[in-house]
Scaffold this motif. Structure first.
Motif, PDB file in Angstrom:
ATOM      1  N   ARG A  29       0.866  -1.183   0.000  1.00  0.00           N
ATOM      2  CA  ARG A  29       0.000   0.000   0.000  1.00  0.00           C
ATOM      3  C   ARG A  29       0.892   1.218   0.000  1.00  0.00           C
ATOM      4  O   ARG A  29       1.901   1.251   0.704  1.00  0.00           O
ATOM      5  CB  ARG A  29      -0.910   0.023   1.227  1.00  0.00           C
ATOM      6  CG  ARG A  29      -1.764   1.292   1.336  1.00  0.00           C
ATOM      7  CD  ARG A  29      -2.753   1.228   2.472  1.00  0.00           C
ATOM      8  NE  ARG A  29      -3.777   0.225   2.201  1.00  0.00           N
ATOM      9  CZ  ARG A  29      -4.514  -0.371   3.144  1.00  0.00           C
ATOM     10  NH1 ARG A  29      -4.333  -0.083   4.419  1.00  0.00           N
ATOM     11  NH2 ARG A  29      -5.430  -1.263   2.812  1.00  0.00           N
ATOM     12  N   GLN A  30       0.549   2.186  -0.819  1.00  0.00           N
ATOM     13  CA  GLN A  30       1.263   3.450  -0.745  1.00  0.00           C
ATOM     14  C   GLN A  30       0.264   4.587  -0.559  1.00  0.00           C
ATOM     15  O   GLN A  30      -0.898   4.494  -0.944  1.00  0.00           O
ATOM     16  CB  GLN A  30       2.130   3.701  -1.971  1.00  0.00           C
ATOM     17  CG  GLN A  30       1.429   3.885  -3.276  1.00  0.00           C
ATOM     18  CD  GLN A  30       2.439   4.307  -4.366  1.00  0.00           C
ATOM     19  OE1 GLN A  30       2.642   5.508  -4.595  1.00  0.00           O
ATOM     20  NE2 GLN A  30       3.053   3.346  -5.016  1.00  0.00           N
ATOM     21  N   LEU A  31       0.737   5.622   0.107  1.00  0.00           N
ATOM     22  CA  LEU A  31      -0.025   6.857   0.202  1.00  0.00           C
ATOM     23  C   LEU A  31       0.667   7.842  -0.736  1.00  0.00           C
ATOM     24  O   LEU A  31       1.886   8.016  -0.670  1.00  0.00           O
ATOM     25  CB  LEU A  31      -0.019   7.386   1.635  1.00  0.00           C
ATOM     26  CG  LEU A  31      -0.965   8.556   1.901  1.00  0.00           C
ATOM     27  CD1 LEU A  31      -2.416   8.101   1.847  1.00  0.00           C
ATOM     28  CD2 LEU A  31      -0.679   9.183   3.270  1.00  0.00           C
ATOM     29  N   ALA A  32      -0.123   8.434  -1.627  1.00  0.00           N
ATOM     30  CA  ALA A  32       0.459   9.327  -2.634  1.00  0.00           C
ATOM     31  C   ALA A  32      -0.353  10.609  -2.713  1.00  0.00           C
ATOM     32  O   ALA A  32      -1.515  10.655  -2.309  1.00  0.00           O
ATOM     33  CB  ALA A  32       0.487   8.643  -3.995  1.00  0.00           C
ATOM     34  N   ARG A  33       0.287  11.636  -3.239  1.00  0.00           N
ATOM     35  CA  ARG A  33      -0.415  12.898  -3.455  1.00  0.00           C
ATOM     36  C   ARG A  33      -1.162  12.810  -4.782  1.00  0.00           C
ATOM     37  O   ARG A  33      -0.591  12.436  -5.800  1.00  0.00           O
ATOM     38  CB  ARG A  33       0.577  14.062  -3.517  1.00  0.00           C
ATOM     39  CG  ARG A  33       1.192  14.382  -2.190  1.00  0.00           C
ATOM     40  CD  ARG A  33       2.020  15.668  -2.292  1.00  0.00           C
ATOM     41  NE  ARG A  33       2.885  15.776  -1.131  1.00  0.00           N
ATOM     42  CZ  ARG A  33       2.513  16.309   0.032  1.00  0.00           C
ATOM     43  NH1 ARG A  33       1.293  16.786   0.167  1.00  0.00           N
ATOM     44  NH2 ARG A  33       3.354  16.367   1.044  1.00  0.00           N
ATOM     45  N   ALA A  34      -2.437  13.143  -4.737  1.00  0.00           N
ATOM     46  CA  ALA A  34      -3.244  13.112  -5.953  1.00  0.00           C
ATOM     47  C   ALA A  34      -2.860  14.277  -6.856  1.00  0.00           C
ATOM     48  O   ALA A  34      -2.571  15.371  -6.363  1.00  0.00           O
ATOM     49  CB  ALA A  34      -4.718  13.194  -5.587  1.00  0.00           C
ATOM     50  N   PRO A  35      -2.848  14.021  -8.166  1.00  0.00           N
ATOM     51  CA  PRO A  35      -2.637  15.151  -9.081  1.00  0.00           C
ATOM     52  C   PRO A  35      -3.786  16.138  -8.935  1.00  0.00           C
ATOM     53  O   PRO A  35      -4.919  15.732  -8.652  1.00  0.00           O
ATOM     54  CB  PRO A  35      -2.683  14.507 -10.475  1.00  0.00           C
ATOM     55  CG  PRO A  35      -2.587  13.041 -10.260  1.00  0.00           C
ATOM     56  CD  PRO A  35      -3.101  12.766  -8.876  1.00  0.00           C
ATOM     57  N   ARG A  36      -3.507  17.416  -9.103  1.00  0.00           N
ATOM     58  CA  ARG A  36      -4.577  18.421  -9.056  1.00  0.00           C
ATOM     59  C   ARG A  36      -5.500  18.217 -10.256  1.00  0.00           C
ATOM     60  O   ARG A  36      -5.007  18.113 -11.369  1.00  0.00           O
ATOM     61  CB  ARG A  36      -3.989  19.831  -9.143  1.00  0.00           C
ATOM     62  CG  ARG A  36      -2.917  20.098  -8.117  1.00  0.00           C
ATOM     63  CD  ARG A  36      -3.494  20.791  -6.920  1.00  0.00           C
ATOM     64  NE  ARG A  36      -2.591  20.676  -5.788  1.00  0.00           N
ATOM     65  CZ  ARG A  36      -2.464  21.624  -4.866  1.00  0.00           C
ATOM     66  NH1 ARG A  36      -3.180  22.707  -4.948  1.00  0.00           N
ATOM     67  NH2 ARG A  36      -1.650  21.452  -3.853  1.00  0.00           N
ATOM     68  N   PRO A  37      -6.819  18.164 -10.023  1.00  0.00           N
ATOM     69  CA  PRO A  37      -7.726  17.949 -11.146  1.00  0.00           C
ATOM     70  C   PRO A  37      -7.703  19.155 -12.111  1.00  0.00           C
ATOM     71  O   PRO A  37      -7.295  20.222 -11.750  1.00  0.00           O
ATOM     72  CB  PRO A  37      -9.114  17.800 -10.511  1.00  0.00           C
ATOM     73  CG  PRO A  37      -8.917  17.878  -9.039  1.00  0.00           C
ATOM     74  CD  PRO A  37      -7.520  18.359  -8.760  1.00  0.00           C
TER      75      PRO A  37
END
Lengths: 286, 286
Positions: free
Chosen positions: A278-286
């Motif tokens: 499992r990784q926690l990642a920053r979502a790309p800005r929509p």
């Protein structure tokens, strides 16, 4: 041609050469490495490749060979070039040992900058008992032959920048999760594919650290484009992978607060669950 | 009686007092704590409680208040009594900071022994953007009133030893996952329950670290009895929990090689996925 069809061996392959670490004389637990430009994607060195390099250093430093549970925090963006890995043996037990490692590179002023910090429990996968009681089932996906290679993909899509890593992988995506490449993401947050190494090297424990982070991000299937930087990645290795490409299934269920989790399962040719991550990642800005 | 119905406040409750840490004068980043005997189960201090103590120390040391992703490696068994937590600020960023901490206790000869090692990324849950795109759904389980309290359980069952922690929790299990208490485990590897604190304190980020490890182990639902020691536990906190008890759903899918994963989801009263966690634990010998 015999050359073209020869399969690289574990220990003598592109992946092994590019993840090699060299013990620094006189500095126990310290290893030098050269991060290859061959494993970059968009504008960064792939996080799974980086973890494999650190995993090699911990394998050299600890009394047990295999990462059973390994966590990496990604602090600053790594670049191709020299790196040093400093390891610490936290605890050496009978069946498992715990280690810590940090990978550093030098900035323009020559100062060491920490790129990733890793804590891991190492054991010996070959020595684990044979008991299996699993309710997990392999991902439902087409055969290797019926999946699409990245070389079949049209130009364009959400990736701008380096795609060097694709030349090192034998990656074939499930078409159901590849719609983003033609502007039609499914929206489900899934990514599935068969993953081998381009030179035919079979998988081992170290290449599993690459495998869990080698597919396109699930964010693409959610219709988001751009860089999805990993904050933290934890991998559990549950058995040695059998020869042949593995199936990797990624899923994101919860994008919230600008962050998303990406869960990976890796299944081998014997239908065994080899790795969970499992990784926690920053979502790309929509 | 007003006394009996008063709800303890966050910051002034049993859990807050028992997880308190005190900065050691003249030693920046070092905190003293007293591990309470009130959070033991079978023969050990609960791993979630321990992580909450270390989480409090990191909260004090780092510039951000909330553990967004936190990983603990459990090295040796903790005992009630004095403990010292030494923290390191690895990186202080704008929206997230990374820290490391170890909790030590002294052995009979007075030597410091490391109990757990933690690496974490801290942020500010209240400052995260409001976007949510989730396909995750709350666990299917009965209402709080229709679940069974541990005080309803018959004597016996697979737990021998301390059950002190049960007095500190308001834990109500889904009957479908409580069959083990009467010798009839479902075999599925599930555990679900409503979880509050016995003194009525609402949840916050720190108590989520307890919540993911506070239910009986899924191994009981698999028909295994005995101690299930955690090797490694990673928790992702995705939002602040709303007031009231949370629903915790644990699932184990793959027991293999003497190890099992235990995945937890925590859902709050507003039907938001507050926390996701996974631990790797040693399976009890059958």
């Amino acid at each position: 041609m015999a050359y073209a069809t020869a399969r690289a061996a574990i220990g003598d392959s592109e992946f092994d050469r590019d993840t090699a670490v060299v013990a620094r004389p006189g500095e126990p637990g310290t290893y030098d490495s050269e991060l290859s430009a061959g494993w970059t994607i968009i504008r960064a060195v792939n996080g799974g490749y980086l973890l494999a390099v650190v995993g090699r250093a911990l394998r050299a430093a600890l009394p047990h060979p295999d990462p059973i549970t390994i966590t990496a925090h990604y602090l600053t963006a790594s670049e191709p070039g020299p790196a040093v890995i400093r390891t610490e043996t936290v605890r050496a037990g009978r069946t498992m040992s715990t280690g810590q490692a940090s990978l550093f590179q030098r900035d323009e002023e020559g100062r060491e900058v920490e790129r990733i910090r890793v804590v891991a429990g190492y054991g010996d996968l070959a020595a684990l008992p044979d008991d299996v009681r699993t309710s997990a089932t392999p991902p439902s996906m087409p055969s290797y032959e019926d999946c699409v290679s990245s070389s079949d993909a049209p130009a364009g899509g959400p990736v701008t920048g380096s795609t060097a890593i694709l030349d090192r992988l034998d990656l074939r995506l499930d078409l159901a999760t590849a719609g983003w490449a033609v502007g039609a993401p499914s929206g489900a947050g899934d990514m599935r594919g068969w993953l081998g190494l381009a030179d035919g090297r079979d998988h081992d424990a170290v290449s599993m650290l690459l495998a869990v982070d080698a597919l396109p991000p699930t964010a693409f299937d959610l219709g988001l484009a751009g860089w999805v930087p990993t904050v933290e990645l934890t991998v559990h290795l549950r058995c040695q992978p059998a020869p042949g490409p593995v199936r990797v299934a990624l899923r994101t269920r919860n994008l919230a607060g600008g962050l998303l989790e990406e869960d990976a399962e890796v299944w081998d040719s014997k239908d065994r669950l080899v790795a969970q991550s499992r990784q926690l990642a920053r979502a790309p800005r929509p």
